[in-house]
Design an enzyme around this catalytic site. Structure first.
Site, PDB file in Angstrom:
ATOM      1  N   GLU A 149       0.873  -1.186   0.000  1.00 57.58           N
ATOM      2  CA  GLU A 149       0.000   0.000   0.000  1.00 57.58           C
ATOM      3  C   GLU A 149       0.906   1.231   0.000  1.00 57.58           C
ATOM      4  O   GLU A 149       0.933   2.020   0.941  1.00 57.58           O
ATOM      5  CB  GLU A 149      -0.939   0.016   1.214  1.00 57.58           C
ATOM      6  N   HIS A 185       2.169   4.647  -1.861  1.00 61.13           N
ATOM      7  CA  HIS A 185       1.477   5.603  -2.721  1.00 61.13           C
ATOM      8  C   HIS A 185       2.402   6.528  -3.509  1.00 61.13           C
ATOM      9  O   HIS A 185       3.550   6.746  -3.150  1.00 61.13           O
ATOM     10  CB  HIS A 185       0.537   6.457  -1.880  1.00 61.13           C
ATOM     11  N   HIS A 209      -9.376   1.340  -0.255  1.00 57.89           N
ATOM     12  CA  HIS A 209      -8.578   2.315   0.512  1.00 57.89           C
ATOM     13  C   HIS A 209      -9.488   3.420   1.036  1.00 57.89           C
ATOM     14  O   HIS A 209     -10.471   3.765   0.387  1.00 57.89           O
ATOM     15  CB  HIS A 209      -7.504   2.905  -0.409  1.00 57.89           C
ATOM     16  N   ASP A 228       2.382   2.027   3.877  1.00 54.17           N
ATOM     17  CA  ASP A 228       1.573   3.233   3.619  1.00 54.17           C
ATOM     18  C   ASP A 228       2.491   4.424   3.389  1.00 54.17           C
ATOM     19  O   ASP A 228       2.151   5.564   3.707  1.00 54.17           O
ATOM     20  CB  ASP A 228       0.587   3.532   4.770  1.00 54.17           C
TER      21      ASP A 228
HETATM   22 MN    MN Z   1      -2.781   4.512   2.239  1.00 51.55          MN
END
Ligand code: MN
Length: 321
Positions: A13, A15, A161, A284
């Protein structure tokens, strides 16, 4: 870092921002770069350096929230192909370090399903990520089912998400704390409530009966659902409810990741409810830094065999990496 060179580490995950998307959102302007935006727009040196420092071998890249979800259909459809093609270029530049999740123009479900198919079959993407509501609607609305049908046919997962909650929810639940605690809307609580609600609604909607092989990923150790699974399952089985097993459906169709939630008690609860085979490592990045995630791994009370499943084994199977 303990894990560098010792065990393969895949994070899923992670980004980035595409400037053609972010320019449509106030406050996401690429012209004003701080440490966070600098990292979001980087698909090369900063990202790879920080992955190397932490011992992360592969990132599965996804656009950050709100991506294409908070756009009208025409704008989103017009952007989607270019967004995914540019991500594909970034993955091709470092094929051993990056893989991709597609961005989908969900406000046009048929176009979203077609773009998912193109992204998987032509660009080699591993599935797609969807951020929160589309036009104020949760994705269990039947209008969106063509996306699930296509994901099932392609046998790729959809990653649900969070995004900022519905304006009416913000008004009713959070408004008076936003100024002092803006994170109440996002990772502090609002994201969790909205994404857990999305997952519960998907289970109740019957979409998994319609598409039995459908696979959904949730971040943040399942958005609190493993902790609540027994109670939700018991309550949904009470008289007056339709009576399908919430637990059975959730356990059969959902995978969760550790993104931004490096808690041993929460991880152990998730292992006890779902089993280690359903849990995958994520950071993340760059909302959360790689260092604390990898340092946490040292303290995770799992066997070497289960840690290997968490760090690379489960995701390699699910995404066929
Ligand atoms: Mn995220």
């Amino acid at each position: 870092m303990t894990y560098a060179g010792k065990m393969r580490v895949i994070a899923i995950e992670e980004h980035y921002w595409d400037p053609e998307v972010s320019k449509h959102f106030k406050g996401y302007d690429s012209g004003r770069r701080g440490p966070l935006t600098e990292r979001l727009y980087d698909l090369d040196q900063i990202r790879l350096k920080e992955m190397d420092e932490a011992g992360i071998d592969l990132q599965v890249l996804s656009h950050g929230a709100p991506s294409l979800q908070k756009m009208d259909a025409e704008t989103a459809v017009g952007l989607a192909r270019g967004v995914n093609d540019r991500l594909h270029q970034a993955c091709r530049a470092h094929p051993d370090r990056f893989a991709g999740f597609a961005a989908l123009p969900t406000s046009d479900p048929k176009a979203a399903a077609d773009e998912l198919e193109r992204s998987v079959t032509r660009l080699g993407f591993k599935g797609a990520m969807v951020h929160g509501l589309t036009n104020g609607l949760f994705l269990d609305d039947k209008r969106f089912w063509p996306i699930f049908e296509r994901a099932r046919a392609l046998d790729v997962p959809l990653y649900m998400h969070p995004a900022t909650p519905h304006p009416a929810v913000v008004e009713a639940y959070y408004k008076d704390y936003i100024e002092a605690y803006p994170s109440i809307l996002t990772a502090g609580w609002g994201f969790t409530v909205e994404t857990a609600t999305q997952a519960i609604r998907l289970v109740l909607s019957g979409v998994f009966e319609a598409y039995p092989g459908l696979k959904i990923i949730l971040g943040h150790l399942g958005e609190s659902l493993p902790f609540s699974l027994w109670r939700i399952d018991q309550a949904m089985s009470r008289a007056g409810n339709r009576g399908n097993s919430f637990r059975d459906t959730f356990s059969a169709h959902f995978w969760i990741t550790t993104s931004g939630n490096f808690s041993n008690p929460a991880l152990l609860c998730s292992v006890m409810e779902l089993g280690i085979d359903r849990i995958m490592f994520s950071v993340d990045w760059p909302y959360v830094m790689n260092g604390p995630a990898v340092t946490w791994l040292d303290s995770v009370p799992l066997s070497a065999e289960d840690k290997a499943k968490l760090l690379h084994g489960n995701v390699t199977k699910l995404l066929r990496l």
